[in-house]
Design a protein around this motif. Structure first.
Motif, mmCIF file in Angstrom:
data_model
loop_
_atom_site.group_PDB
_atom_site.id
_atom_site.type_symbol
_atom_site.label_atom_id
_atom_site.label_comp_id
_atom_site.label_asym_id
_atom_site.label_seq_id
_atom_site.Cartn_x
_atom_site.Cartn_y
_atom_site.Cartn_z
ATOM 1 N N MET A 33 0.831 -1.210 0.000
ATOM 2 C CA MET A 33 0.000 0.000 0.000
ATOM 3 C C MET A 33 0.862 1.256 0.000
ATOM 4 O O MET A 33 0.648 2.173 -0.801
ATOM 5 N N TRP A 34 1.857 1.311 0.883
ATOM 6 C CA TRP A 34 2.691 2.495 0.977
ATOM 7 C C TRP A 34 3.613 2.641 -0.233
ATOM 8 O O TRP A 34 3.942 3.761 -0.627
ATOM 9 N N LEU A 173 13.476 7.691 -2.195
ATOM 10 C CA LEU A 173 12.152 7.069 -2.126
ATOM 11 C C LEU A 173 12.136 6.090 -0.961
ATOM 12 O O LEU A 173 12.955 5.164 -0.894
ATOM 13 N N GLY A 174 11.234 6.318 -0.021
ATOM 14 C CA GLY A 174 11.205 5.447 1.150
ATOM 15 C C GLY A 174 9.892 5.553 1.903
ATOM 16 O O GLY A 174 9.017 6.360 1.564
ATOM 17 N N PHE A 175 9.754 4.721 2.915
ATOM 18 C CA PHE A 175 8.571 4.758 3.764
ATOM 19 C C PHE A 175 8.725 5.864 4.808
ATOM 20 O O PHE A 175 9.830 6.193 5.228
ATOM 21 N N GLU A 198 5.064 7.744 1.335
ATOM 22 C CA GLU A 198 3.628 7.602 1.144
ATOM 23 C C GLU A 198 2.861 8.830 1.628
ATOM 24 O O GLU A 198 1.710 9.060 1.228
ATOM 25 N N LYS A 199 3.496 9.663 2.467
ATOM 26 C CA LYS A 199 2.835 10.851 2.993
ATOM 27 C C LYS A 199 2.902 12.041 2.052
ATOM 28 O O LYS A 199 2.125 12.987 2.178
ATOM 29 N N GLY A 200 3.848 12.029 1.117
ATOM 30 C CA GLY A 200 3.937 13.155 0.197
ATOM 31 C C GLY A 200 5.351 13.455 -0.241
ATOM 32 O O GLY A 200 6.244 12.601 -0.172
ATOM 33 N N ILE A 201 5.563 14.696 -0.666
ATOM 34 C CA ILE A 201 6.812 15.133 -1.297
ATOM 35 C C ILE A 201 7.454 16.241 -0.476
ATOM 36 O O ILE A 201 6.779 17.177 -0.052
ATOM 37 N N ASP A 214 7.748 21.441 8.153
ATOM 38 C CA ASP A 214 7.173 20.443 7.256
ATOM 39 C C ASP A 214 6.820 21.073 5.920
ATOM 40 O O ASP A 214 6.101 22.070 5.856
ATOM 41 N N THR A 215 7.321 20.460 4.831
ATOM 42 C CA THR A 215 7.025 20.994 3.493
ATOM 43 C C THR A 215 6.326 19.960 2.639
ATOM 44 O O THR A 215 6.466 19.981 1.428
ATOM 45 N N PHE A 216 5.587 19.049 3.232
ATOM 46 C CA PHE A 216 4.876 18.083 2.430
ATOM 47 C C PHE A 216 3.891 18.810 1.514
ATOM 48 O O PHE A 216 3.187 19.730 1.934
ATOM 49 N N GLN A 217 3.857 18.348 0.257
ATOM 50 C CA GLN A 217 2.955 18.949 -0.719
ATOM 51 C C GLN A 217 1.803 17.994 -0.983
ATOM 52 O O GLN A 217 1.971 16.802 -0.901
#
Length: 217
Positions: A33-34, A173-175, A198-201, A214-217
């Protein structure tokens, strides 16, 4: 790691064992899934950046699976490259793969391009993006690899070949469970441009400037 006066190499060695063990505890459902969610974020990012040629690792054991990303690249008629490791000098050659039949067991038991079926890239050919595996990451571009320095050597070679042109984008690229507050780095370690889970970029260059927000897009 605060207050740890050991050599960075010793800290890395212990951290590799710990993070590998942690990653191995993921269930197959979580991994699938992730992996799919992470690859979906990656495909969107590559599309937005106009990437037409990218190098990616072939998943092994408990690594985040890049299968859906590779198949997306084929569907989009992008040039998908995979590495062959040369253990004698810890270097890599890059090969275009067009289907799963282009791979055979290679160095360390990891699937690698078959010399008889894949097309080897010219020495001066540089992918626009490199997608790296790892055991641990941080949001400022730190990455803990497996200790052999294959990707660091590859990046340095490609950077020299490229000259004044932009260097390839380095994408970790990782969990999300592999992301730490800080990864120990040596002077020769190359920082990532982007981290994707899996949470974003995360744009690691911006993250380094703003010191950890936090800079998740």
């Amino acid at each position: 790691m605060n207050g740890d006066n050991r050599a960075v190499s010793d800290i890395k060695k212990d951290l590799r064992i710990h993070m590998s063990s942690m990653r191995n505890t993921l269930s197959e459902r979580e991994r699938q899934m992730w992996s799919y969610e992470s690859c979906n974020h990656t495909s969107v990012y590559l599309s937005n950046m106009g990437i037409r040629c990218f190098l990616t690792y072939i998943p092994f054991r408990s690594e985040l699976s890049t299968v859906s990303l590779i198949e997306w690249g084929w569907q989009q008629q992008l040039q998908v490259l995979a590495p062959r490791c040369q253990p004698e000098d810890y270097s890599m050659t890059l090969h275009t793969i067009q289907n799963w039949g282009d791979l055979v067991p290679g160095a360390y038991g990891i699937p690698e391009p078959d010399l008889a079926r894949s097309v080897r890239s010219a020495y001066h050919s540089v992918p626009e993006a490199i997608i790296l595996p790892g055991l641990a990451y941080d949001r400022e571009g730190g990455r803990l690899g497996y200790g052999s320095g294959y990707y660091d050597r590859l990046y340095e070679r490609l950077r020299q070949v490229n000259g004044s042109r932009p260097s390839p984008l380095l994408i970790g690229l990782g969990f999300e469970m592999q992301v730490l507050s800080k990864v120990p780095m040596d002077g020769h370690d190359v920082a990532l441009d982007v981290l994707i889970t899996e949470k974003g970029i995360v744009n690691c260059k911006e993250e380094a400037i703003i010191d950890g927000n936090d800079t998740f897009q």
